[in-house]
Enzyme design. Sequence first.
Site, short mmCIF file in Angstrom:
data_model
loop_
_atom_site.label_atom_id
_atom_site.label_comp_id
_atom_site.label_asym_id
_atom_site.label_seq_id
_atom_site.Cartn_x
_atom_site.Cartn_y
_atom_site.Cartn_z
N SER A 120 -9.22 1.81 3.60
CA SER A 120 -8.38 2.58 2.70
C SER A 120 -7.40 1.71 1.90
CB SER A 120 -7.60 3.63 3.48
OG SER A 120 -6.73 3.02 4.44
N LYS B 4 0.83 -1.20 0.00
CA LYS B 4 0.00 0.00 0.00
C LYS B 4 0.87 1.26 0.00
CE LYS B 4 -3.69 1.97 2.93
NZ LYS B 4 -4.48 1.67 4.15
N SER C 111 -9.30 -0.65 7.82
CA SER C 111 -8.85 -0.44 6.45
C SER C 111 -8.24 -1.65 5.77
CB SER C 111 -7.85 0.72 6.40
OG SER C 111 -8.50 1.95 6.63
#
Length: 477
Positions: A155, A81, A179
């Site tokens: 996220s 990420k 997330s």
Amino acid sequence: MAMSTGDFSGLAEQARKLREGRTTSVELVRAALGRIEAGRHTLNAFRHIRTEAALAEAERADLRLAAGEAAPLLGVPLAVKDDTDVAGLPTHFGCRGEHAPAVADGEAVRRLRAAGAVIVGKTNSCEFGQWPFTEGPAFGATRNPWSGDHTPGGSSGGSAAAVAAGMVPAALGSDGGGSIRIPAAWTHLVGIKPQRGRVSLHPHSDAFHGLTVNGPLARTVADAALLLDAVQGSHPQDPHRPDAVDASAAARREPGRLRIALAWRPPFTLSRARPHPEVRRSVTGLAEALARLGHDVEEARPRYGLIGLGFVARGTAGVAEFAARHPEPELLDPRTRAALRNGRLLGGPIVRAARAREAHQHRRVGALFDTYDVLLTPTTAAPPPRIGTFDGLSAWRTNAVMAAACPYAWPWNVLGWPGVNVPAGLTSDGLPVGAQLLGPEGAEGLLISLAAQLEADLRWYERRPDPPRTRSAPVGQ
């Protein structure tokens, strides 16, 4: 919205093929890069793609394999990420603007490289990881492989979309309020939120005042466990340094007969959140599967209290700290600037008071585990929203809609305890939903064993998304 067919062979299987000489790292990495490029204008999962560097690393991995070297992930392509530093690439964390390239790998990436993994790219995140969708003016909208009109969640939505589409066998995400677990639920994946400190965040140790932890997203429990084993461990400067767990061994171990509490009522959020009927149906089916496997399952109500007050203070103060380091703050989303203002008001003494309450919250919520071994809840109250659902909303309205859709995950970030999302099935429209297995401090092994037992029974990994359906708007709209 055509894209190349995904490779669903999995992390452990790809590592095994490499060890046995049935494929090469160059072949796997080149194929992954091809899938990523094919999905760039459809799923839009990646912010940065390391084409030349990844292929060079794959060539070196093949030489090491030929020389008989052994490492758990040697030559396997993975993604991380874009809140995690990879040397030579900027860490945008979902934001617009120019950022200097990172001069060194973050600790988690360092450990992945030590395990032999080849990092093929960095995946999209919403701005500073604040919301359960992965959209924004910096990169457009990341889309769900199960339906291109819907979000994969956030996220860690880019990591989830990349894994669910078969671009990479697994990916690293982060979880500061759900997330990892939320996008795992909405893309039919296993997502592990480990114990606080289990996976280092260095150089951003104690990010969001202890709410955030890195963890794996994968299609199977064994793959998620393998990635957790490879990446776990502390940096000497980390404030939280739990002992190691053997996640892969836990995935092969029977959990024994457990007492499982099923909780439908979320903590107080002002949103009157209730699970969507199809979420309730799917999670009920999962509870029935657990009972059929011999576990004692009954409804219960955790005593959350006003745990949300501490979450808001710690979360907004964390946003304020990240935003203060942004080189062009005028480019930030107006909702981020609102969180920045709130974080400045709620930082300092209020955050310290919120953290001081954690021991009391451990006792209050942890009393559940005097009676039960595991807590089962929906991961989200709703199926995946459509792309654009949150466009144009004020900060207050965004938070209200978000709290109604995703009221279940964030208390475990306040507590710092582990949780695992498992796929719970598909809605009548073919959209994934999930359930979370939650435990007290250090319970990853038990949760992973239980998730693996469920997986062996339900075989959720056999269900894969079709090539994404034609979407109604271009990426970014």
